[in-house]
Design a protein around this motif. Sequence first.
Motif, PDB file in Angstrom:
ATOM      1  N   VAL A 157      -8.275  -5.347   8.332  1.00 34.16           N
ATOM      2  CA  VAL A 157      -7.876  -6.720   8.043  1.00 34.16           C
ATOM      3  C   VAL A 157      -7.329  -7.435   9.305  1.00 34.16           C
ATOM      4  O   VAL A 157      -7.925  -8.671   9.642  1.00 34.16           O
ATOM      5  N   ALA A 158      -6.711  -6.943  10.027  1.00 38.94           N
ATOM      6  CA  ALA A 158      -6.223  -7.566  11.431  1.00 38.94           C
ATOM      7  C   ALA A 158      -7.262  -7.862  12.255  1.00 38.94           C
ATOM      8  O   ALA A 158      -7.393  -8.925  12.903  1.00 38.94           O
ATOM      9  N   LEU A 159      -8.264  -6.836  12.214  1.00 34.48           N
ATOM     10  CA  LEU A 159      -9.426  -7.065  13.180  1.00 34.48           C
ATOM     11  C   LEU A 159     -10.326  -8.241  12.626  1.00 34.48           C
ATOM     12  O   LEU A 159     -11.028  -9.174  13.458  1.00 34.48           O
ATOM     13  N   GLY A 160     -10.479  -8.528  11.307  1.00 37.77           N
ATOM     14  CA  GLY A 160     -11.015  -9.796  10.779  1.00 37.77           C
ATOM     15  C   GLY A 160     -10.388 -10.882  11.126  1.00 37.77           C
ATOM     16  O   GLY A 160     -10.805 -11.666  11.297  1.00 37.77           O
ATOM     17  N   ALA A 161      -9.127 -10.981  11.148  1.00 31.34           N
ATOM     18  CA  ALA A 161      -8.083 -11.839  11.438  1.00 31.34           C
ATOM     19  C   ALA A 161      -8.259 -12.398  12.694  1.00 31.34           C
ATOM     20  O   ALA A 161      -8.294 -13.474  13.093  1.00 31.34           O
ATOM     21  N   TYR A 162      -8.356 -11.352  13.681  1.00 28.93           N
ATOM     22  CA  TYR A 162      -8.600 -11.769  15.031  1.00 28.93           C
ATOM     23  C   TYR A 162      -9.663 -12.379  15.156  1.00 28.93           C
ATOM     24  O   TYR A 162     -10.090 -13.244  15.894  1.00 28.93           O
ATOM     25  N   LEU A 163     -10.837 -12.093  14.606  1.00 31.70           N
ATOM     26  CA  LEU A 163     -12.157 -12.805  14.677  1.00 31.70           C
ATOM     27  C   LEU A 163     -12.136 -14.206  14.453  1.00 31.70           C
ATOM     28  O   LEU A 163     -12.646 -15.218  14.944  1.00 31.70           O
ATOM     29  N   VAL A 164     -11.367 -14.395  13.249  1.00 35.65           N
ATOM     30  CA  VAL A 164     -10.938 -15.868  12.726  1.00 35.65           C
ATOM     31  C   VAL A 164     -10.613 -16.508  13.431  1.00 35.65           C
ATOM     32  O   VAL A 164     -10.847 -17.843  14.132  1.00 35.65           O
ATOM     33  N   ALA A 165      -9.397 -16.083  14.303  1.00 40.75           N
ATOM     34  CA  ALA A 165      -8.677 -16.800  15.482  1.00 40.75           C
ATOM     35  C   ALA A 165      -9.528 -16.759  16.584  1.00 40.75           C
ATOM     36  O   ALA A 165      -9.281 -18.039  17.323  1.00 40.75           O
ATOM     37  N   GLU A 166     -10.089 -15.836  17.151  1.00 43.70           N
ATOM     38  CA  GLU A 166     -11.112 -16.141  18.079  1.00 43.70           C
ATOM     39  C   GLU A 166     -12.085 -17.463  17.775  1.00 43.70           C
ATOM     40  O   GLU A 166     -12.245 -18.460  18.756  1.00 43.70           O
ATOM     41  N   TYR A 167     -12.530 -17.542  16.675  1.00 44.75           N
ATOM     42  CA  TYR A 167     -13.648 -18.608  16.459  1.00 44.75           C
ATOM     43  C   TYR A 167     -12.584 -19.985  16.482  1.00 44.75           C
ATOM     44  O   TYR A 167     -13.461 -20.818  17.230  1.00 44.75           O
ATOM     45  N   TYR A 168     -11.383 -20.048  16.263  1.00 46.94           N
ATOM     46  CA  TYR A 168     -10.725 -21.484  16.244  1.00 46.94           C
ATOM     47  C   TYR A 168     -10.165 -21.774  17.882  1.00 46.94           C
ATOM     48  O   TYR A 168      -9.948 -22.744  17.927  1.00 46.94           O
ATOM     49  N   VAL A 169      -9.854 -20.653  18.313  1.00 42.47           N
ATOM     50  CA  VAL A 169      -9.206 -20.989  19.567  1.00 42.47           C
ATOM     51  C   VAL A 169     -10.065 -21.027  20.844  1.00 42.47           C
ATOM     52  O   VAL A 169      -9.887 -21.817  21.771  1.00 42.47           O
ATOM     53  N   VAL A 170     -10.890 -20.081  21.200  1.00 40.74           N
ATOM     54  CA  VAL A 170     -11.559 -19.821  22.345  1.00 40.74           C
ATOM     55  C   VAL A 170     -12.686 -20.900  22.659  1.00 40.74           C
ATOM     56  O   VAL A 170     -13.569 -21.026  21.583  1.00 40.74           O
ATOM     57  N   ARG A 171     -12.556 -21.474  23.786  1.00 47.55           N
ATOM     58  CA  ARG A 171     -13.265 -22.577  24.311  1.00 47.55           C
ATOM     59  C   ARG A 171     -13.602 -22.318  25.949  1.00 47.55           C
ATOM     60  O   ARG A 171     -12.778 -21.836  26.315  1.00 47.55           O
ATOM     61  N   PHE A 172     -14.910 -22.672  26.175  1.00 49.54           N
ATOM     62  CA  PHE A 172     -15.246 -22.925  27.406  1.00 49.54           C
ATOM     63  C   PHE A 172     -15.746 -24.178  27.838  1.00 49.54           C
ATOM     64  O   PHE A 172     -16.742 -24.486  27.458  1.00 49.54           O
ATOM     65  N   HIS A 173     -15.031 -24.820  28.734  1.00 46.10           N
ATOM     66  CA  HIS A 173     -15.475 -26.379  29.023  1.00 46.10           C
ATOM     67  C   HIS A 173     -16.078 -26.174  30.672  1.00 46.10           C
ATOM     68  O   HIS A 173     -15.257 -25.844  31.532  1.00 46.10           O
ATOM     69  N   VAL A 174     -17.538 -26.522  30.635  1.00 44.96           N
ATOM     70  CA  VAL A 174     -18.022 -26.695  32.026  1.00 44.96           C
ATOM     71  C   VAL A 174     -17.742 -28.155  32.486  1.00 44.96           C
ATOM     72  O   VAL A 174     -18.308 -29.192  32.018  1.00 44.96           O
ATOM     73  N   LEU A 175     -17.120 -28.033  33.686  1.00 52.60           N
ATOM     74  CA  LEU A 175     -16.638 -29.292  34.238  1.00 52.60           C
ATOM     75  C   LEU A 175     -17.438 -29.490  35.428  1.00 52.60           C
ATOM     76  O   LEU A 175     -17.955 -28.522  36.003  1.00 52.60           O
ATOM     77  N   ASP A 176     -17.254 -30.572  36.321  1.00 53.82           N
ATOM     78  CA  ASP A 176     -17.808 -30.717  37.661  1.00 53.82           C
ATOM     79  C   ASP A 176     -17.188 -29.731  38.488  1.00 53.82           C
ATOM     80  O   ASP A 176     -17.930 -29.271  39.562  1.00 53.82           O
ATOM     81  N   ASP A 177     -16.042 -29.556  38.454  1.00 52.61           N
ATOM     82  CA  ASP A 177     -15.226 -28.666  39.696  1.00 52.61           C
ATOM     83  C   ASP A 177     -15.066 -27.532  39.025  1.00 52.61           C
ATOM     84  O   ASP A 177     -14.416 -26.851  39.759  1.00 52.61           O
ATOM     85  N   GLY A 178     -15.534 -26.942  38.054  1.00 52.47           N
ATOM     86  CA  GLY A 178     -15.389 -25.529  37.554  1.00 52.47           C
ATOM     87  C   GLY A 178     -15.540 -25.143  36.148  1.00 52.47           C
ATOM     88  O   GLY A 178     -16.077 -26.097  35.573  1.00 52.47           O
ATOM     89  N   ALA A 230     -13.127 -24.669  32.961  1.00 54.26           N
ATOM     90  CA  ALA A 230     -11.758 -24.681  32.113  1.00 54.26           C
ATOM     91  C   ALA A 230     -11.981 -23.790  30.790  1.00 54.26           C
ATOM     92  O   ALA A 230     -13.035 -23.762  30.295  1.00 54.26           O
ATOM     93  N   TYR A 231     -11.178 -22.736  30.787  1.00 62.14           N
ATOM     94  CA  TYR A 231     -11.367 -21.941  29.583  1.00 62.14           C
ATOM     95  C   TYR A 231     -10.001 -21.720  28.948  1.00 62.14           C
ATOM     96  O   TYR A 231      -8.910 -21.813  29.503  1.00 62.14           O
ATOM     97  N   ARG A 232     -10.286 -21.418  27.548  1.00 62.14           N
ATOM     98  CA  ARG A 232      -9.120 -21.050  26.719  1.00 62.14           C
ATOM     99  C   ARG A 232      -9.498 -19.712  25.701  1.00 62.14           C
ATOM    100  O   ARG A 232     -10.513 -19.889  25.052  1.00 62.14           O
TER     101      ARG A 232
END
Length: 151
Positions: free
Chosen positions: A78-99, A101-103
């Motif tokens: 159950v905790a692993l399923g909750a981890y997947l849900v949290a990852e979906y809502y939080v993890v982002r990678f933004h490609v910028l001109d100078d690098g 940015a990740y979260r």
Amino acid sequence: MNRVLQWVIWFAAMTVVMRWLAKSREVPASEQSLVLQYPRAILATGIVVGAMFLVMAVASFVAPSGGPGVAAIFLIFVALGAYLVAEYYVVRFHVLDDGLAYRTLFQRGMLGGPTSRGFPGRRRRSGSSSLAPDSEFMSRRCFGTCPCWPR
């Protein structure tokens, strides 16, 4: 005969689910899509896994042959399923001109930075504010198969 039917149904269900997961990854990349995030299939998988194992944990806790030990094992999933849900809502990678940015779930940061020249293999098109892939870099580094670069 029941055994054969059981395996045929299992194989068909797994084929449908795996095709659905693979199709969710086939989002066409464009120069405008500079934010990378998980597909919705990850959210659905996390919800289904979490709910399924939560039901199993409750059922095993109240069953005479189960108990708290068996329920605790199901609660790990159950905790692993909750981890997947949290990852979906939080993890982002933004490609910028100078690098980049990740979260992630536990940290955030920047690869590259204001002092760097950006990513190797990424350069500006003249007169354009969008980024274009460097074909020489892709053929040398990713062999043209890297899913993170627009084609």
